[in-house]
Design a protein around this motif. Structure first.
Motif, PDB file in Angstrom:
ATOM      1  N   ASP A  90      34.987  50.649  53.632  1.00 41.74           N
ATOM      2  CA  ASP A  90      34.205  52.022  54.068  1.00 41.74           C
ATOM      3  C   ASP A  90      35.091  52.969  54.573  1.00 41.74           C
ATOM      4  O   ASP A  90      36.283  52.416  55.408  1.00 41.74           O
ATOM      5  N   GLY A  91      35.040  54.179  54.433  1.00 46.07           N
ATOM      6  CA  GLY A  91      35.946  55.223  55.136  1.00 46.07           C
ATOM      7  C   GLY A  91      37.193  55.957  54.443  1.00 46.07           C
ATOM      8  O   GLY A  91      37.887  56.677  54.895  1.00 46.07           O
TER       9      GLY A  91
ATOM     10  N   ARG B  80      36.225  59.982  55.060  1.00 39.95           N
ATOM     11  CA  ARG B  80      37.032  60.117  56.270  1.00 39.95           C
ATOM     12  C   ARG B  80      38.713  60.360  56.315  1.00 39.95           C
ATOM     13  O   ARG B  80      39.228  61.098  56.863  1.00 39.95           O
TER      14      ARG B  80
ATOM     15  N   ARG C  53      24.954  59.920  45.789  1.00 44.07           N
ATOM     16  CA  ARG C  53      26.121  61.037  46.155  1.00 44.07           C
ATOM     17  C   ARG C  53      25.822  62.120  45.135  1.00 44.07           C
ATOM     18  O   ARG C  53      25.377  61.811  43.967  1.00 44.07           O
TER      19      ARG C  53
HETATM   20 MG    MG Z   1      31.088  55.478  53.852  1.00 49.94          MG
END
Ligand code: MG
Ligand code: IPE
Length: 225
Positions: A2-3, A6, A53
């Motif tokens: 995850d990430g 970001r 998404r």
């Molecule tokens: Mg995520």
């Protein structure tokens, strides 16, 4: 893993660049796991919920998945990696499904690291698909409901035949399972790191394993003082 988003937005870059960097992290972690003799590495590449998404991001992710699969098969084979893809692949475009089947077949005899890619996977989905198989077998008279045990049920789950999950790592600071392996993490050690997935590498992996090595695993048993 995850990430990615970001990581990209922190640099003013489109999310897909984060996913591309995420693939680099996958390469280094797969290589490191193979080298240190890890038996099974399961990567949560695409959750059942990720399809909600934007269509643009989802189709870019499919494309990336397809390209990477095609590109990496040779290298994975050279490193003796066995590949197993788990999840509901029926959602994936035809060419992705075909490539997935071919890649798994090509690597099926390898004896080194087993790389499991969870794609359109959800822990709840897995328990339901296993239950469906068990119910069908019971209806067909192949098993007696009274004989169903934890061990026999486990044989219908996506990770059947793989060793127990020792360590679950989640990147990017979130403290959730997010419907990844559920049944399988009953006694797994959890490791959460703030590192965003594209920055996760061999050094980060070694930190996680070092941390794991100091855990006291009692599996519910009483500790002798
Ligand atoms: Mg995520
Ligand atoms: C993880 O990164 C990769 C996939 C789910 C495919 P995210 O895309 O979830 O990144 P964040 O959470 O937005 O930073």
């Amino acid at each position: 893993m995850d990430g990615n988003g970001r990581w990209a937005s922190g640099r003013g870059l489109p999310r897909i660049v984060g996913h591309q960097q995420g693939v680099r992290a996958v390469r280094s972690v797969v290589k490191a796991c193979g080298a240190m003799g890890v038996k099974t590495l399961t990567l949560f590449a695409f959750s059942s919920e990720n399809k909600n998404r934007s269509t643009e991001e989802v189709s870019l992710l499919f494309k990336l998945f397809l390209t990477v699969l095609k590109q990496e098969v040779k290298k994975l084979n050279k490193h003796n990696v066995r590949l197993k893809i788990i999840g509901d692949l029926s959602l994936f475009p035809e060419d992705v499904q075909q490539t997935a089947i071919e890649a798994q077949a090509k690597l099926s005899d390898n004896q080194g690291l087993t790389l499991v890619i969870a794609a359109n996977y959800g822990g709840q989905w897995d328990i339901v698909q296993a239950t469906k198989q068990v119910v069908k077998a019971a209806i067909n008279g192949h098993i007696n409901p009274e004989d169903i045990t934890i061990d026999s049920f486990q044989n219908y789950l996506s990770l059947a035949g793989e060793p127990a999950v020792d360590l679950l790592i989640r990147s990017s600071g979130e403290l959730r399972i997010s419907n990844f392996l559920l049944w399988d993490v009953a006694y797994s050690e959890m490791y959460f790191t703030d590192t965003l997935w594209p920055d996760f590498d061999e050094v980060e992996l070694n930190k996680a394993i070092e941390n794991f090595n100091h855990r006291d695993r009692r599996y519910g048993a009483r500790k002798e003082y």
